[in-house]
Design an enzyme around this catalytic site. Structure first.
Site, PDB file in Angstrom:
ATOM      1  N   ASP A  34       0.824  -1.217   0.000  1.00 32.32           N
ATOM      2  CA  ASP A  34       0.000   0.000   0.000  1.00 32.32           C
ATOM      3  C   ASP A  34       0.860   1.269   0.000  1.00 32.32           C
ATOM      4  O   ASP A  34       2.050   1.225   0.302  1.00 32.32           O
ATOM      5  CB  ASP A  34      -0.881   0.041   1.263  1.00 32.32           C
ATOM      6  CG  ASP A  34      -1.722  -1.213   1.434  1.00 32.32           C
ATOM      7  OD1 ASP A  34      -2.160  -1.781   0.410  1.00 32.32           O
ATOM      8  OD2 ASP A  34      -1.937  -1.630   2.595  1.00 32.32           O
ATOM      9  N   TYR A  36       6.520  -9.915   7.046  1.00 29.17           N
ATOM     10  CA  TYR A  36       6.274  -8.485   7.223  1.00 29.17           C
ATOM     11  C   TYR A  36       6.725  -8.095   8.625  1.00 29.17           C
ATOM     12  O   TYR A  36       6.600  -8.906   9.562  1.00 29.17           O
ATOM     13  CB  TYR A  36       4.780  -8.169   7.108  1.00 29.17           C
ATOM     14  CG  TYR A  36       4.248  -8.074   5.698  1.00 29.17           C
ATOM     15  CD1 TYR A  36       4.339  -6.886   4.983  1.00 29.17           C
ATOM     16  CD2 TYR A  36       3.640  -9.173   5.093  1.00 29.17           C
ATOM     17  CE1 TYR A  36       3.849  -6.792   3.690  1.00 29.17           C
ATOM     18  CE2 TYR A  36       3.153  -9.089   3.788  1.00 29.17           C
ATOM     19  CZ  TYR A  36       3.256  -7.889   3.091  1.00 29.17           C
ATOM     20  OH  TYR A  36       2.769  -7.788   1.808  1.00 29.17           O
TER      21      TYR A  36
END
Lengths: 253, 253
Positions: free
Chosen positions: B52, B110
């Site tokens: 994003d 992540y």
């Protein structure tokens, strides 16, 4: 009432600390905010010293006067709510009328961060990307020749006009990062620094780390009192004003 | 010839990874550079997945095809000399024609960085500035309920249309910083993640750390299969795609 502010900033988006007519500067942003708080009347701030474009501050200090008395915590909150996200007021205290953020400086600490490992795009504005090995032990030896009281003309801004280029470096250090072995931080604690002095010392230290110069060369460079004898001016993005120290005059309100 | 690139980027200046007609994107920048290298002919890159706006990557991976054979080291050098400073190609290797950077993903990692201490303007785009204490032990307990194979509908993008919301989180961790006690890094290793999944899990974990929810609430949130039951979507700036893992298909050229 005289207020002393301690503030931190990300210098990447600014043309330096000092106010300039058409450029975005740290001083300009803070004075704009204080003007709003002071009912549209201009407020001039006096910092411990300027920092160059791209240089950061962990704890810069400045003073200013306001006619009305504002609670320091409330003033801090107002200023931070009006300032952009890359400048932050960490602390405000009321100080004596005779306190001056520049003239009363007793010592300043600067740090310079270098990445000797692979280029890292995420930290490109915050750590100097040298991206090659340096002889850190030789740099450490060179640092010791910079300590003490010296005429730093060779490490000053080329066309600087000053009466006295004598400054005292109280302590220097190379901090190695145990987890990230390619990262080093060099610190300088001194009673005062000339313009570009830290970056010019760093540029010379890097040339020593590269093997282009020897640590003892610092002695002859200092003796020469000639800017051309020292190394290049190191990039600004690795440099941080870490702290500014005063005597207890601050508390004597 | 199919090439696999490993690259790092600072997501702060981009509208996300995925190409968009009028916005600055990571994919757009890389494809622009490859087009130049490929004699003005368009090259499409296929990444392991998108990130994003504002999200960073330490090691993102993508593949693309070029008709001519270029030495990977030379290609890396050309690409880096043409790319902006906030995107960096770390490695290039030649892979089999049947290798696909998205379809062959075995696992992804992540990490999410939080500052529970004082606001820091220098890291505002790189560490989520929560600036208050969190109950890290309770968050650690909650993380354990997220591990394993689950239907993650409650943590997906609200209007996501997908056949299957089942994903497997292999391992989670909270890494405390011994020197900077107010900093934590949360890591997620999984076989795959839904859009916004990590940020939605993080938003929920932060609410658990705030005491607004209990760690066991994760069980009922997962069971509900309803996005409205989970917490807010956490800010993007704390999130980094740390690594992408493949089988040995890469080496089978």
């Amino acid at each position: 009432m005289r207020y002393l502010i301690t503030f931190s900033y990300d210098g990447s988006g600014y043309k330096g600390y000092q106010k300039q007519p058409k450029a975005k500067t740290i001083q300009g942003e803070i004075e704009k905010v204080l003007r709003k708080i002071n009912g549209s009347k201009a407020v001039k701030i006096h910092a411990s010293g300027r920092t160059d474009a791209g240089v950061h501050a962990i704890s810069q200090k400045a003073h200013f006067d306001l006619k009305k008395e504002i609670d320091p915590d409330k003033l801090k909150h107002s200023m931070n709510s009006l300032l952009p996200g890359d400048i932050y007021i960490k602390d405000i205290e009321v100080v004596s009328d005779i306190f001056h953020a520049r003239f009363n400086v007793k010592a300043k600490e600067y740090i310079y961060k270098i990445n000797m490992g692979e280029y890292n795009p995420i930290e490109r504005n915050y750590v100097y990307q040298y991206n090659k090995k340096l002889d850190v032990v030789e740099m450490e030896r060179a640092l010791k020749y910079l300590e003490g009281e010296h005429d730093f003309t060779s490490f000053s801004k080329a066309d600087e006009e000053k009466e006295d280029f004598t400054r005292r470096i109280v302590q220097t250090n190379i901090i190695r990062n145990m987890k990230k072995v390619d990262k080093i931080t060099i610190s300088f604690l001194g009673t005062g620094f000339l313009r570009y002095q830290v970056r010019n010392m760093m540029g010379t230290l890097i040339e020593i780390g590269e093997g282009k110069r020897k640590s003892e060369d610092i002695i002859t460079i200092l003796e020469a009192k000639d800017r051309r004898k020292a190394g290049k001016t190191a990039n600004p993005e690795g440099l941080y004003l870490k702290d500014v120290f005063y005597d207890d005059v601050r508390q004597e309100v």
